[in-house]
Design a protein around this motif. Structure first.
Motif, PDB file in Angstrom:
ATOM      1  N   LEU A 197       0.744  -6.981  -2.397  1.00  0.00           N
ATOM      2  CA  LEU A 197      -0.611  -6.730  -1.915  1.00  0.00           C
ATOM      3  C   LEU A 197      -0.767  -5.231  -1.765  1.00  0.00           C
ATOM      4  O   LEU A 197      -0.112  -4.610  -0.924  1.00  0.00           O
ATOM      5  CB  LEU A 197      -0.862  -7.435  -0.586  1.00  0.00           C
ATOM      6  CG  LEU A 197      -2.320  -7.420  -0.091  1.00  0.00           C
ATOM      7  CD1 LEU A 197      -3.236  -8.180  -1.059  1.00  0.00           C
ATOM      8  CD2 LEU A 197      -2.412  -8.021   1.311  1.00  0.00           C
ATOM      9  N   GLY A 198      -1.625  -4.660  -2.599  1.00  0.00           N
ATOM     10  CA  GLY A 198      -1.647  -3.220  -2.737  1.00  0.00           C
ATOM     11  C   GLY A 198      -2.764  -2.503  -2.001  1.00  0.00           C
ATOM     12  O   GLY A 198      -3.496  -3.062  -1.182  1.00  0.00           O
ATOM     13  N   HIS A 199      -2.883  -1.255  -2.349  1.00  0.00           N
ATOM     14  CA  HIS A 199      -3.827  -0.312  -1.759  1.00  0.00           C
ATOM     15  C   HIS A 199      -5.264  -0.827  -1.917  1.00  0.00           C
ATOM     16  O   HIS A 199      -5.649  -1.334  -2.972  1.00  0.00           O
ATOM     17  CB  HIS A 199      -3.653   1.031  -2.481  1.00  0.00           C
ATOM     18  CG  HIS A 199      -4.385   2.172  -1.887  1.00  0.00           C
ATOM     19  ND1 HIS A 199      -4.209   2.583  -0.584  1.00  0.00           N
ATOM     20  CD2 HIS A 199      -5.291   3.023  -2.433  1.00  0.00           C
ATOM     21  CE1 HIS A 199      -4.968   3.633  -0.359  1.00  0.00           C
ATOM     22  NE2 HIS A 199      -5.647   3.916  -1.456  1.00  0.00           N
ATOM     23  N   VAL A 200      -6.054  -0.726  -0.854  1.00  0.00           N
ATOM     24  CA  VAL A 200      -7.474  -1.119  -0.780  1.00  0.00           C
ATOM     25  C   VAL A 200      -7.729  -2.505  -1.382  1.00  0.00           C
ATOM     26  O   VAL A 200      -8.756  -2.738  -2.021  1.00  0.00           O
ATOM     27  CB  VAL A 200      -8.418  -0.047  -1.374  1.00  0.00           C
ATOM     28  CG1 VAL A 200      -8.279   1.258  -0.623  1.00  0.00           C
ATOM     29  CG2 VAL A 200      -8.217   0.206  -2.851  1.00  0.00           C
ATOM     30  N   PHE A 201      -6.831  -3.422  -1.116  1.00  0.00           N
ATOM     31  CA  PHE A 201      -6.973  -4.802  -1.599  1.00  0.00           C
ATOM     32  C   PHE A 201      -8.254  -5.455  -1.100  1.00  0.00           C
ATOM     33  O   PHE A 201      -8.812  -6.348  -1.745  1.00  0.00           O
ATOM     34  CB  PHE A 201      -5.772  -5.642  -1.142  1.00  0.00           C
ATOM     35  CG  PHE A 201      -5.773  -5.904   0.340  1.00  0.00           C
ATOM     36  CD1 PHE A 201      -6.338  -7.058   0.861  1.00  0.00           C
ATOM     37  CD2 PHE A 201      -5.232  -4.975   1.222  1.00  0.00           C
ATOM     38  CE1 PHE A 201      -6.367  -7.297   2.229  1.00  0.00           C
ATOM     39  CE2 PHE A 201      -5.255  -5.209   2.595  1.00  0.00           C
ATOM     40  CZ  PHE A 201      -5.829  -6.361   3.095  1.00  0.00           C
ATOM     41  N   HIS A 202      -8.719  -5.026   0.067  1.00  0.00           N
ATOM     42  CA  HIS A 202      -9.854  -5.683   0.723  1.00  0.00           C
ATOM     43  C   HIS A 202     -11.159  -5.545  -0.042  1.00  0.00           C
ATOM     44  O   HIS A 202     -12.108  -6.286   0.204  1.00  0.00           O
ATOM     45  CB  HIS A 202     -10.036  -5.108   2.133  1.00  0.00           C
ATOM     46  CG  HIS A 202     -10.435  -3.663   2.131  1.00  0.00           C
ATOM     47  ND1 HIS A 202      -9.624  -2.671   1.626  1.00  0.00           N
ATOM     48  CD2 HIS A 202     -11.571  -3.045   2.527  1.00  0.00           C
ATOM     49  CE1 HIS A 202     -10.231  -1.511   1.741  1.00  0.00           C
ATOM     50  NE2 HIS A 202     -11.414  -1.705   2.276  1.00  0.00           N
ATOM     51  N   VAL A 203     -11.231  -4.589  -0.973  1.00  0.00           N
ATOM     52  CA  VAL A 203     -12.451  -4.396  -1.755  1.00  0.00           C
ATOM     53  C   VAL A 203     -12.590  -5.476  -2.831  1.00  0.00           C
ATOM     54  O   VAL A 203     -13.690  -5.763  -3.301  1.00  0.00           O
ATOM     55  CB  VAL A 203     -12.460  -2.986  -2.393  1.00  0.00           C
ATOM     56  CG1 VAL A 203     -13.727  -2.751  -3.202  1.00  0.00           C
ATOM     57  CG2 VAL A 203     -12.336  -1.914  -1.308  1.00  0.00           C
ATOM     58  N   ASP A 220       0.853  -1.180   0.000  1.00  0.00           N
ATOM     59  CA  ASP A 220       0.000   0.000   0.000  1.00  0.00           C
ATOM     60  C   ASP A 220       0.895   1.238   0.000  1.00  0.00           C
ATOM     61  O   ASP A 220       1.787   1.372   0.846  1.00  0.00           O
ATOM     62  CB  ASP A 220      -0.888  -0.022   1.251  1.00  0.00           C
ATOM     63  CG  ASP A 220      -1.764   1.205   1.404  1.00  0.00           C
ATOM     64  OD1 ASP A 220      -1.874   2.000   0.444  1.00  0.00           O
ATOM     65  OD2 ASP A 220      -2.344   1.365   2.489  1.00  0.00           O
ATOM     66  N   PHE A 221       0.679   2.165  -0.933  1.00  0.00           N
ATOM     67  CA  PHE A 221       1.541   3.348  -0.996  1.00  0.00           C
ATOM     68  C   PHE A 221       1.346   4.275   0.201  1.00  0.00           C
ATOM     69  O   PHE A 221       2.156   5.189   0.418  1.00  0.00           O
ATOM     70  CB  PHE A 221       1.331   4.098  -2.314  1.00  0.00           C
ATOM     71  CG  PHE A 221      -0.033   4.693  -2.503  1.00  0.00           C
ATOM     72  CD1 PHE A 221      -0.329   5.972  -2.059  1.00  0.00           C
ATOM     73  CD2 PHE A 221      -1.038   3.973  -3.139  1.00  0.00           C
ATOM     74  CE1 PHE A 221      -1.590   6.524  -2.235  1.00  0.00           C
ATOM     75  CE2 PHE A 221      -2.299   4.510  -3.324  1.00  0.00           C
ATOM     76  CZ  PHE A 221      -2.581   5.793  -2.873  1.00  0.00           C
ATOM     77  N   LEU A 222       0.303   4.043   1.001  1.00  0.00           N
ATOM     78  CA  LEU A 222       0.077   4.834   2.211  1.00  0.00           C
ATOM     79  C   LEU A 222       0.432   4.055   3.485  1.00  0.00           C
ATOM     80  O   LEU A 222       0.095   4.485   4.593  1.00  0.00           O
ATOM     81  CB  LEU A 222      -1.392   5.275   2.288  1.00  0.00           C
ATOM     82  CG  LEU A 222      -1.884   6.202   1.172  1.00  0.00           C
ATOM     83  CD1 LEU A 222      -3.382   6.467   1.330  1.00  0.00           C
ATOM     84  CD2 LEU A 222      -1.111   7.517   1.165  1.00  0.00           C
ATOM     85  N   LYS A 223       1.124   2.934   3.354  1.00  0.00           N
ATOM     86  CA  LYS A 223       1.272   2.014   4.487  1.00  0.00           C
ATOM     87  C   LYS A 223       2.029   2.619   5.659  1.00  0.00           C
ATOM     88  O   LYS A 223       1.828   2.203   6.806  1.00  0.00           O
ATOM     89  CB  LYS A 223       1.953   0.722   4.035  1.00  0.00           C
ATOM     90  CG  LYS A 223       3.420   0.869   3.676  1.00  0.00           C
ATOM     91  CD  LYS A 223       4.026  -0.484   3.313  1.00  0.00           C
ATOM     92  CE  LYS A 223       5.502  -0.357   2.981  1.00  0.00           C
ATOM     93  NZ  LYS A 223       6.101  -1.660   2.642  1.00  0.00           N
TER      94      LYS A 223
END
Length: 290
Positions: free
Chosen positions: A262-268, A229-232
């Protein structure tokens, strides 16, 4: 970003999200109320409400704020994700809000506040339990979730805004891959000039960074990010701030078991096994408080 760049971002994001959701079907186990008008701004003020078929009593209720950099996204792009949440025994409110640059800050907060008035006014129609409310969001929606929960939990901060907050509390919040600490090291306008265009700089200085206004009354928090995630880097900093305030908090940085990105907002992404793991973890956390 200028308007040309925003349109390019919207086009690219829409292609990505269409691929993500291709082939998914809506669950047949839910009652689905679509396109309910919660405010005066047409399509920008529509919401959907979902709950399991056979529901006969109010359920703990999740209000989901979608992401999209304050300039992209709508409830349709979050319907499979939020419908999954509803299948797990919740009423879920999934809503559109006004986007930048067509609508500047604090339009999304005003619309979120209007949603709260709507669900309180219509709680009996949609099996909403106003004593068991959860607010969650991701990316820009995570920032809005943090900010609106701060407004609700800190009356002094709420007094800095022009809208009237309804009489409610959140029993928990979910902050997923969010953009926090806006205005701590730079001005919010530098990162999101199109969102703050024309806004009084004095108001922005008063209201940001949101973290300066957190209190021990902030709700119990599920806080997550992912390895790529680029905001991690923002999530562990927020975790430290919440722990210092003695707010019950569960922080997780999710990773793929095989080490793949595993990237940004993967949970969607409802096709990802790790997304289901994350979402069930989050719901389990909420169930401790509702």
């Amino acid at each position: 970003m200028n308007r040309t760049e925003i349109e390019a971002f919207r086009t690219q994001a829409a292609k990505h999200d269409a691929l993500r959701d291709a082939g998914l079907i809506e669950p047949e186990t839910l009652v689905i109320h679509r396109d309910l008008a919660y405010g005066p701004y047409g399509v920008d003020n529509l919401c959907d409400i979902y709950y399991p078929k056979g529901t006969t009593a109010p359920l703990p209720t999740i209000i989901s704020i979608h992401g999209g950099g304050f300039c992209y996204g709508d409830k349709e792009l979050y319907r499979f994700y939020t419908m999954f949440l509803a299948t797990q025994g919740f009423t879920v409110v999934n809503f559109n809000y006004r986007l930048a640059p067509e609508h500047a800050y604090p339009a999304p907060l005003e619309d979120t506040n209007q949603v709260m008035h709507f669900i309180l006014d219509h709680q009996n129609e949609y099996f909403i339990d106003p004593t068991r409310l959860v607010l969650l969001g991701d990316s820009a929606g995570g920032q809005l979730t943090e900010q609106y929960a701060t407004i609700v939990s800190n009356p002094e901060y709420a007094a800095l805004f022009d809208f009237t907050v309804p009489n409610l509390q959140f029993q928990a919040v979910g902050l997923n891959c969010g953009h926090y600490f806006m205005g701590e090291e730079d001005t919010p306008q530098e990162a999101f000039d199109y969102y703050f265009e024309g806004v009084d700089p004095k108001k922005i200085v008063q209201q940001f960074p949101v973290e300066a206004h957190l209190t021990s009354n902030f709700p119990p928090t599920f806080l997550m990010t992912a390895t790529d995630d680029f905001l991690k880097d923002l999530a562990p900093r927020l975790h430290e701030r919440l722990v210092a305030l003695e707010i019950p908090t569960l922080y997780t940085c999710y990773a793929q078991p095989d080490g793949s990105p595993l990237g940004h907002v993967f949970h969607v992404d409802q096709k990802l096994a790790i997304a289901k793991v994350c979402n069930l973890d989050e719901l389990a956390f909420f169930k401790q408080y509702v």
